[in-house]
Design a protein around this motif. Structure first.
Motif, PDB file in Angstrom:
ATOM      1  N   ALA A  91      17.660   8.796  29.832  1.00 54.14           N
ATOM      2  CA  ALA A  91      17.813   9.050  30.971  1.00 54.14           C
ATOM      3  C   ALA A  91      16.557  10.635  31.355  1.00 54.14           C
ATOM      4  N   GLY A  92      16.069  11.320  30.984  1.00 49.18           N
ATOM      5  CA  GLY A  92      15.524  12.551  30.922  1.00 49.18           C
ATOM      6  C   GLY A  92      13.572  11.880  30.549  1.00 49.18           C
ATOM      7  N   SER A  93      13.536  10.782  30.319  1.00 46.69           N
ATOM      8  CA  SER A  93      12.236  10.328  28.872  1.00 46.69           C
ATOM      9  C   SER A  93      11.961   9.292  30.268  1.00 46.69           C
ATOM     10  N   ALA A  94      10.403   9.318  29.754  1.00 44.38           N
ATOM     11  CA  ALA A  94       9.174   9.223  30.506  1.00 44.38           C
ATOM     12  C   ALA A  94      10.041   7.340  30.996  1.00 44.38           C
ATOM     13  N   ALA A 118      12.684   6.147  31.596  1.00 48.39           N
ATOM     14  CA  ALA A 118      13.043   6.018  32.598  1.00 48.39           C
ATOM     15  C   ALA A 118      12.452   6.168  34.130  1.00 48.39           C
ATOM     16  N   ASP A 119      11.438   6.778  33.992  1.00 50.86           N
ATOM     17  CA  ASP A 119      10.371   6.349  35.869  1.00 50.86           C
ATOM     18  C   ASP A 119      10.342   4.455  35.654  1.00 50.86           C
ATOM     19  N   ALA A 120      10.712   4.562  37.285  1.00 55.07           N
ATOM     20  CA  ALA A 120      10.139   3.939  38.631  1.00 55.07           C
ATOM     21  C   ALA A 120       9.135   3.406  37.761  1.00 55.07           C
ATOM     22  N   LYS A 121       8.600   1.988  37.802  1.00 51.33           N
ATOM     23  CA  LYS A 121       7.144   1.607  37.526  1.00 51.33           C
ATOM     24  C   LYS A 121       6.509   1.189  38.185  1.00 51.33           C
ATOM     25  N   LEU A 177      19.133   3.380  30.591  1.00 52.41           N
ATOM     26  CA  LEU A 177      17.631   2.666  30.929  1.00 52.41           C
ATOM     27  C   LEU A 177      18.038   1.282  31.289  1.00 52.41           C
TER      28      LEU A 177
END
Lengths: 148, 37
Positions: free
Chosen positions: A30-33, A35-38, B36
């Motif tokens: 969850a804290g990784s890149a 999981a970032d919305a694209k 994810l």
């Protein structure tokens, strides 16, 4: 070799380890890149342009009368009709997502598989594409074309 | 040959450890998958 039956202690230990690792994996992911919305991809938003409004695309004077102007970076094709109306279509080919790159004789051409779209309507003229180029809303203000 | 209680416990852990590592890996993967998705 003797069989060992599972003791309650070992089952609980295994469950606890799995749960702890699961929580750890969840927190790390969850804290990784990843999981970032694209930003919306061309395919994800049905081959339309990503949603931004108010960006200046080009000057009306840059669009050939009766022809079109392809803005590859904005993924938009601007067209100027004979009566001065500006319309815009997505420059993303509805076949496999290539960006169109040429306008010939009133037809927008995709370089990948030579799909052709009508310059005035975005309708498919020929080629493997089966869906028309979706229109993109634009506004003309003070001689400039803006998205939105 | 008999083992002392300490040696027996050590052998028990050494048998359990691979399973625990597998369980931890599976749990980690599942947790990441849920995060994810």
């Amino acid at each position: 070799m003797t069989e060992e039956s599972l003791s309650r202690r070992s089952v609980l230990l295994g469950a606890a380890v799995t749960a702890a690792a699961g929580v750890t994996g969840y927190v790390v992911a969850a804290g990784s890149a990843a999981a970032d919305a694209k930003a919306a991809t061309a395919a994800a938003n049905d081959y339309g342009v990503a949603e931004t409004t108010g960006d200046r695309l080009a000057a009306v004077g840059d669009i050939p009368a009766g022809g079109g102007l392809i803005l590859a970076s904005a993924r938009v094709v601007l067209t100027l009709s004979a009566d001065g109306a500006v319309t815009a279509f997505s420059a993303t080919c509805t076949h496999q997502g290539c960006t169109v790159n040429a306008i010939e004789d009133g037809v927008i051409v995709c370089p990948c598989h030579l799909s052709r779209f009508d310059l005035r309507t975005g309708a498919v003229v020929s080629g493997p594409a089966s869906r028309p180029l979706p229109p993109v809303p634009v506004q003309v203000r003070d001689g400039d074309v803006f998205t939105g | 040959m008999t083992c002392s209680p300490g040696e027996e416990e050590e052998m028990s852990w050494s048998r359990t450890l691979p399973t625990l590592i597998w369980l931890a890996a599976v749990g980690f993967a599942l947790g990441a998958l849920i995060a994810l998705s």
